[in-house]
Design a protein around this motif. Structure first.
Motif, PDB file in Angstrom:
ATOM      1  N   THR A   7       6.457   9.114   1.699  1.00  0.00           N
ATOM      2  CA  THR A   7       5.480   9.107   2.809  1.00  0.00           C
ATOM      3  C   THR A   7       4.140   8.205   2.386  1.00  0.00           C
ATOM      4  OG1 THR A   7       4.461  11.042   2.020  1.00  0.00           O
ATOM      5  CG2 THR A   7       6.206  11.378   3.570  1.00  0.00           C
ATOM      6  N   PRO A   8       3.427   7.725   3.549  1.00  0.00           N
ATOM      7  CA  PRO A   8       2.104   6.913   3.170  1.00  0.00           C
ATOM      8  C   PRO A   8       1.210   7.933   2.058  1.00  0.00           C
ATOM      9  CG  PRO A   8       2.567   6.842   5.621  1.00  0.00           C
ATOM     10  CD  PRO A   8       3.689   7.960   4.821  1.00  0.00           C
ATOM     11  N   ASN A   9       0.953   7.021   0.973  1.00  0.00           N
ATOM     12  CA  ASN A   9       0.282   7.705  -0.149  1.00  0.00           C
ATOM     13  C   ASN A   9      -0.749   6.673  -0.620  1.00  0.00           C
ATOM     14  OD1 ASN A   9      -0.212   9.955  -1.785  1.00  0.00           O
ATOM     15  ND2 ASN A   9       0.908   8.951  -3.369  1.00  0.00           N
ATOM     16  N   LEU A  10      -1.222   5.659  -0.182  1.00  0.00           N
ATOM     17  CA  LEU A  10      -1.950   4.392  -0.617  1.00  0.00           C
ATOM     18  C   LEU A  10      -3.210   4.538   0.125  1.00  0.00           C
ATOM     19  CD1 LEU A  10      -2.232   2.373  -2.717  1.00  0.00           C
ATOM     20  CD2 LEU A  10      -1.231   0.867  -1.000  1.00  0.00           C
ATOM     21  N   ASP A  11      -4.456   4.669  -0.716  1.00  0.00           N
ATOM     22  CA  ASP A  11      -5.956   4.318   0.251  1.00  0.00           C
ATOM     23  C   ASP A  11      -5.912   2.702   0.063  1.00  0.00           C
ATOM     24  OD1 ASP A  11      -6.261   4.052  -2.593  1.00  0.00           O
ATOM     25  OD2 ASP A  11      -8.017   5.036  -2.619  1.00  0.00           O
ATOM     26  N   HIS A  12      -6.606   2.481   1.156  1.00  0.00           N
ATOM     27  CA  HIS A  12      -6.902   1.045   1.576  1.00  0.00           C
ATOM     28  C   HIS A  12      -5.799   0.207   1.670  1.00  0.00           C
ATOM     29  CE1 HIS A  12     -11.138   2.701   0.801  1.00  0.00           C
ATOM     30  NE2 HIS A  12     -10.535   3.172  -0.271  1.00  0.00           N
ATOM     31  N   VAL A  13      -4.886   0.826   2.061  1.00  0.00           N
ATOM     32  CA  VAL A  13      -3.621  -0.170   2.402  1.00  0.00           C
ATOM     33  C   VAL A  13      -3.722  -1.469   2.810  1.00  0.00           C
ATOM     34  CG1 VAL A  13      -2.938   0.646   4.466  1.00  0.00           C
ATOM     35  CG2 VAL A  13      -1.101   0.109   2.946  1.00  0.00           C
ATOM     36  N   ASP A  14      -4.492  -1.708   3.851  1.00  0.00           N
ATOM     37  CA  ASP A  14      -4.854  -3.139   4.099  1.00  0.00           C
ATOM     38  C   ASP A  14      -5.433  -3.909   3.208  1.00  0.00           C
ATOM     39  OD1 ASP A  14      -3.711  -2.235   6.716  1.00  0.00           O
ATOM     40  OD2 ASP A  14      -5.714  -1.739   7.707  1.00  0.00           O
ATOM     41  N   ASP A  15      -6.507  -3.595   2.339  1.00  0.00           N
ATOM     42  CA  ASP A  15      -6.891  -4.353   1.395  1.00  0.00           C
ATOM     43  C   ASP A  15      -5.981  -4.758   0.449  1.00  0.00           C
ATOM     44  OD1 ASP A  15      -9.318  -3.994   2.797  1.00  0.00           O
ATOM     45  OD2 ASP A  15      -9.964  -2.521   1.334  1.00  0.00           O
ATOM     46  N   VAL A  16      -4.984  -3.770   0.004  1.00  0.00           N
ATOM     47  CA  VAL A  16      -3.963  -3.792  -1.084  1.00  0.00           C
ATOM     48  C   VAL A  16      -3.187  -5.073  -0.526  1.00  0.00           C
ATOM     49  CG1 VAL A  16      -2.091  -2.997  -2.089  1.00  0.00           C
ATOM     50  CG2 VAL A  16      -4.150  -1.623  -2.135  1.00  0.00           C
ATOM     51  N   TYR A  17      -2.558  -4.773   0.801  1.00  0.00           N
ATOM     52  CA  TYR A  17      -1.864  -5.790   1.495  1.00  0.00           C
ATOM     53  C   TYR A  17      -2.127  -7.122   1.363  1.00  0.00           C
ATOM     54  CZ  TYR A  17       1.367  -7.933   4.830  1.00  0.00           C
ATOM     55  OH  TYR A  17       2.206  -8.572   5.595  1.00  0.00           O
ATOM     56  N   GLN A  18      -3.491  -7.225   1.723  1.00  0.00           N
ATOM     57  CA  GLN A  18      -4.273  -8.523   1.847  1.00  0.00           C
ATOM     58  C   GLN A  18      -4.238  -9.242   0.579  1.00  0.00           C
ATOM     59  OE1 GLN A  18      -8.490  -8.468   2.782  1.00  0.00           O
ATOM     60  NE2 GLN A  18      -8.503 -10.790   3.253  1.00  0.00           N
ATOM     61  N   GLN A  19      -4.420  -8.450  -0.459  1.00  0.00           N
ATOM     62  CA  GLN A  19      -4.456  -8.934  -1.993  1.00  0.00           C
ATOM     63  C   GLN A  19      -3.060  -9.374  -2.411  1.00  0.00           C
ATOM     64  OE1 GLN A  19      -7.105  -9.850  -4.058  1.00  0.00           O
ATOM     65  NE2 GLN A  19      -8.009  -9.202  -1.843  1.00  0.00           N
ATOM     66  N   LEU A  20      -2.061  -8.599  -1.910  1.00  0.00           N
ATOM     67  CA  LEU A  20      -0.495  -9.024  -2.178  1.00  0.00           C
ATOM     68  C   LEU A  20      -0.363 -10.350  -1.604  1.00  0.00           C
ATOM     69  CD1 LEU A  20       1.279  -5.792  -1.788  1.00  0.00           C
ATOM     70  CD2 LEU A  20       0.968  -6.876  -3.735  1.00  0.00           C
ATOM     71  N   LEU A  21      -0.949 -10.638  -0.580  1.00  0.00           N
ATOM     72  CA  LEU A  21      -0.498 -11.832   0.211  1.00  0.00           C
ATOM     73  C   LEU A  21      -1.291 -13.143  -0.435  1.00  0.00           C
ATOM     74  CD1 LEU A  21      -0.896 -11.121   4.017  1.00  0.00           C
ATOM     75  CD2 LEU A  21       1.318 -11.487   2.613  1.00  0.00           C
TER      76      LEU A  21
END
Length: 69
Positions: A7-21
């Motif tokens: 289940t979703p368990n990551l804070d600031h998921v959008d920031d993490v996704y951006q850094q992955l990109l």
């Protein structure tokens, strides 16, 4: 052993996704694959449970093949 959290368990998921990109910017395909492998190994080491990592691999492979979560 703690089971894989599905289940979703990551804070600031959008920031993490951006850094992955951004991690892939300026890298060719081989460099990008190496960066992904290093990230996977670092996170696997942090998890510290081969059973959980193997469960995550199976989940990722199944989703890549079109299976549902």
């Amino acid at each position: 052993m703690t089971p894989l959290i599905r289940t979703p368990n990551l804070d600031h998921v959008d920031d993490v996704y951006q850094q992955l990109l951004l991690m892939h910017e300026g890298l060719d395909e081989a460099q990008s694959l190496k960066a992904c492998a290093r990230l996977i190994l670092a996170l696997s080491n942090h998890i510290g449970s081969s059973a959980v990592v193997l469960e995550a691999i199976a989940l990722a492979k199944g989703q890549a093949e079109g299976e549902e979560l």
